[in-house]
Scaffold this motif. Sequence first.
Motif, PDB file in Angstrom:
ATOM      1  N   TYR A 129      32.590  42.636  36.816  1.00  0.00           N
ATOM      2  CA  TYR A 129      33.138  44.029  37.804  1.00  0.00           C
ATOM      3  C   TYR A 129      33.305  45.593  37.554  1.00  0.00           C
ATOM      4  O   TYR A 129      33.840  46.333  38.338  1.00  0.00           O
ATOM      5  CB  TYR A 129      35.096  44.127  37.649  1.00  0.00           C
ATOM      6  CG  TYR A 129      35.500  42.666  37.878  1.00  0.00           C
ATOM      7  CD1 TYR A 129      35.371  41.840  39.248  1.00  0.00           C
ATOM      8  CD2 TYR A 129      36.284  41.595  36.735  1.00  0.00           C
ATOM      9  CE1 TYR A 129      35.819  40.557  39.593  1.00  0.00           C
ATOM     10  CE2 TYR A 129      36.579  40.117  37.050  1.00  0.00           C
ATOM     11  CZ  TYR A 129      36.179  39.964  38.481  1.00  0.00           C
ATOM     12  OH  TYR A 129      36.679  38.089  38.345  1.00  0.00           O
ATOM     13  N   ARG A 130      32.428  45.554  36.665  1.00  0.00           N
ATOM     14  CA  ARG A 130      31.371  46.477  36.458  1.00  0.00           C
ATOM     15  C   ARG A 130      29.749  46.622  36.265  1.00  0.00           C
ATOM     16  O   ARG A 130      29.743  45.621  35.866  1.00  0.00           O
ATOM     17  CB  ARG A 130      32.516  47.482  34.805  1.00  0.00           C
ATOM     18  CG  ARG A 130      34.269  47.157  34.676  1.00  0.00           C
ATOM     19  CD  ARG A 130      34.720  48.373  33.549  1.00  0.00           C
ATOM     20  NE  ARG A 130      34.502  47.620  32.202  1.00  0.00           N
ATOM     21  CZ  ARG A 130      34.079  46.814  31.741  1.00  0.00           C
ATOM     22  NH1 ARG A 130      35.582  46.254  31.686  1.00  0.00           N
ATOM     23  NH2 ARG A 130      33.759  46.385  30.490  1.00  0.00           N
ATOM     24  N   ALA A 298      37.900  32.062  43.085  1.00  0.00           N
ATOM     25  CA  ALA A 298      38.636  31.028  41.986  1.00  0.00           C
ATOM     26  C   ALA A 298      37.979  30.966  40.412  1.00  0.00           C
ATOM     27  O   ALA A 298      38.187  30.413  40.019  1.00  0.00           O
ATOM     28  CB  ALA A 298      37.538  29.371  42.561  1.00  0.00           C
ATOM     29  N   ALA A 299      36.925  31.746  40.635  1.00  0.00           N
ATOM     30  CA  ALA A 299      36.322  32.048  39.196  1.00  0.00           C
ATOM     31  C   ALA A 299      36.854  32.739  38.417  1.00  0.00           C
ATOM     32  O   ALA A 299      37.640  32.136  36.978  1.00  0.00           O
ATOM     33  CB  ALA A 299      34.894  32.530  39.664  1.00  0.00           C
ATOM     34  N   ALA A 300      37.843  33.937  39.184  1.00  0.00           N
ATOM     35  CA  ALA A 300      38.506  34.934  38.472  1.00  0.00           C
ATOM     36  C   ALA A 300      39.944  33.831  37.854  1.00  0.00           C
ATOM     37  O   ALA A 300      40.309  34.289  36.845  1.00  0.00           O
ATOM     38  CB  ALA A 300      38.867  35.815  39.306  1.00  0.00           C
ATOM     39  N   ARG A 353      42.511  39.366  36.815  1.00  0.00           N
ATOM     40  CA  ARG A 353      43.818  39.245  37.321  1.00  0.00           C
ATOM     41  C   ARG A 353      43.886  39.870  38.848  1.00  0.00           C
ATOM     42  O   ARG A 353      44.016  40.250  39.168  1.00  0.00           O
ATOM     43  CB  ARG A 353      44.898  39.784  35.981  1.00  0.00           C
ATOM     44  CG  ARG A 353      45.524  38.305  35.479  1.00  0.00           C
ATOM     45  CD  ARG A 353      46.719  38.872  35.150  1.00  0.00           C
ATOM     46  NE  ARG A 353      46.359  39.234  34.321  1.00  0.00           N
ATOM     47  CZ  ARG A 353      46.228  39.054  32.997  1.00  0.00           C
ATOM     48  NH1 ARG A 353      46.456  37.603  32.274  1.00  0.00           N
ATOM     49  NH2 ARG A 353      46.977  39.553  31.705  1.00  0.00           N
ATOM     50  N   GLU A 354      43.608  41.291  38.136  1.00  0.00           N
ATOM     51  CA  GLU A 354      43.327  42.780  38.798  1.00  0.00           C
ATOM     52  C   GLU A 354      42.263  42.479  40.109  1.00  0.00           C
ATOM     53  O   GLU A 354      42.211  42.094  41.075  1.00  0.00           O
ATOM     54  CB  GLU A 354      42.642  43.610  38.306  1.00  0.00           C
ATOM     55  CG  GLU A 354      43.676  44.348  37.314  1.00  0.00           C
ATOM     56  CD  GLU A 354      42.999  45.752  36.153  1.00  0.00           C
ATOM     57  OE1 GLU A 354      41.454  45.946  36.953  1.00  0.00           O
ATOM     58  OE2 GLU A 354      43.130  46.345  35.410  1.00  0.00           O
ATOM     59  N   ALA A 355      40.805  41.413  39.541  1.00  0.00           N
ATOM     60  CA  ALA A 355      40.654  41.047  40.835  1.00  0.00           C
ATOM     61  C   ALA A 355      40.581  39.473  41.545  1.00  0.00           C
ATOM     62  O   ALA A 355      41.576  39.827  42.680  1.00  0.00           O
ATOM     63  CB  ALA A 355      38.670  39.821  39.935  1.00  0.00           C
ATOM     64  N   VAL A 356      41.532  39.042  41.208  1.00  0.00           N
ATOM     65  CA  VAL A 356      42.230  37.998  41.974  1.00  0.00           C
ATOM     66  C   VAL A 356      43.453  38.650  43.272  1.00  0.00           C
ATOM     67  O   VAL A 356      43.435  38.287  43.570  1.00  0.00           O
ATOM     68  CB  VAL A 356      43.225  37.239  40.910  1.00  0.00           C
ATOM     69  CG1 VAL A 356      43.983  36.930  41.742  1.00  0.00           C
ATOM     70  CG2 VAL A 356      42.416  35.826  39.914  1.00  0.00           C
ATOM     71  N   ALA A 364      48.401  45.321  42.763  1.00  0.00           N
ATOM     72  CA  ALA A 364      48.116  44.861  41.789  1.00  0.00           C
ATOM     73  C   ALA A 364      48.483  44.796  40.176  1.00  0.00           C
ATOM     74  O   ALA A 364      49.980  45.698  40.962  1.00  0.00           O
ATOM     75  CB  ALA A 364      46.741  45.949  41.182  1.00  0.00           C
ATOM     76  N   PRO A 365      48.342  43.797  39.510  1.00  0.00           N
ATOM     77  CA  PRO A 365      49.300  43.811  38.447  1.00  0.00           C
ATOM     78  C   PRO A 365      49.837  44.928  37.484  1.00  0.00           C
ATOM     79  O   PRO A 365      49.136  45.923  37.164  1.00  0.00           O
ATOM     80  CB  PRO A 365      48.959  42.813  37.654  1.00  0.00           C
ATOM     81  CG  PRO A 365      47.312  42.978  37.160  1.00  0.00           C
ATOM     82  CD  PRO A 365      47.038  43.733  39.651  1.00  0.00           C
TER      83      PRO A 365
END
Length: 366
Positions: A129-130, A298-300, A353-356, A364-365
Motif C-alpha cells: 500500500y506504499r 481477501a489477501a488483506a 486492516r486499513e486496506a480492508v 477506517a479503524p
Amino acid sequence: MTLLYTEVEEELRASVRGLLADRCPADAVLKRVESEAPYDMDLWKTLSREIGVAGLLVPENYGGAGASAREVAVVLEELGRAVAPLPFFTSSVLATKALLNVGEEDLIQELASGETTAALAVSLAASPYRPLPETVTVTDGEILNGEIRAVAGADVADVLLVPVGTALYQVEAENVRIDVLPSLDLTRPIATVTFSDTPGLALGRLDVRSVLNFGAGLLASEQLGVAEWCLGTTLAYIKERHQFARPVGSFQAIKHRMADLWLDVVRARAAARNAADLLAGGQVGFGDAETVQGRELAAAVAKSWCSEVALHVAEESVQLHGGIGMTWEHPVHLYLKRAKATEIALGTPGAHREAVAALADLPAPA
C-alpha cells in the motif's frame, strides 16, 4: 469456491510433509541456523526435482506444473509447520509471480526446474500500500546504482529481479554485493544488496504492488502452518506434562486458553484458504474490477488476521511449555521468531486492516 482441500492438494501435502519430516526435523533446523549457511539448498533441489514445488505457479508450456495459488498455499502451510529454511516463498512465489506478470519466458523455465533461484529485490518489510523507496537508479538504460535493504532470499539467489519505477530489471547475483544482516527470523536471512555500476537487463513493466499483494495473501498460509504446529505441539505437551499429579491440560484455565487458540486457528484457516482460492482465480464478482478488488480484500483480511494469530499462538506455546519453552534446544522459539518476522513482512496487520476498510468501504479503524 471451496475452502476444502482437494484430493490433489492433500496428496501434495503428504508428499511435502513426508520429505520435510525425513530431511528437515527440528534438530536439523536448529543445527542449520547455528551454521553459516542457514538455507538447506540440497533439500530445496530435492523438493524441486521430486515434487516439483519450484514450478507450481509456472504454466506447463513453460516447464512448470500449471498449478495455482491453492497448491502453493498448501506447500507454504507445510513449510511453515517445519519453519523450513528454504527459498520457496522468495523464489517460487514472489520472483516467479513478478516474471509471470512481465511475461519473461526463459528465466521462468529456469526457475520452474529449481536449478536457478531468484529473489525479488524489495525489502521484506515493503507494503503493498506504499510506493517502494527509490533507492536504486538506472543510467544509460541498463546500469544500476544504489542499495536495497532487508531483501529476503538474496544470499542464495542466482538472479535478482530489481523493480525500478515501473520497470523490472534482471541482475546476475554475482555482479552485486550482498551483505547478510542479523535477522530476527534465523531461518529466513535478510541482506543488503548494493549495486555499483551493475549491468541489468530490462524485462518489462511491472506493477510491483500486485506482486506484493499476491505474496501477502499467500504468506498467510505459511503463518497458518506456524500456528497449527504451535497449537498441536502445545496440546501434546500439556497432555504429558504433570503437575500436582495431574496432566497440566486437565486444569480448567488451560482448557479455556487452548479452546480460544483452536478457534483462532480455525478462523485463520478459513481466511488463508479464502485468500488462496481467490488468488488462484476463484470467482468473486462480475467484471475485472470487482475481481481484483475481491482478491485484494481477501489477501488483506488473511494477512491481517493470520499475522496476529500466528504470533499469539506462538507466544502462548512458549508460555505453556513452561521452562523448556524458554530454552534454545526446544524449537518453539524458531516459530515465535518466524511469526514475528512475518507479522511485519509485506504489510503490518494495521496496514492491511486499513486496506480492508477502504476496499469494503468501511470507516477506517481507530
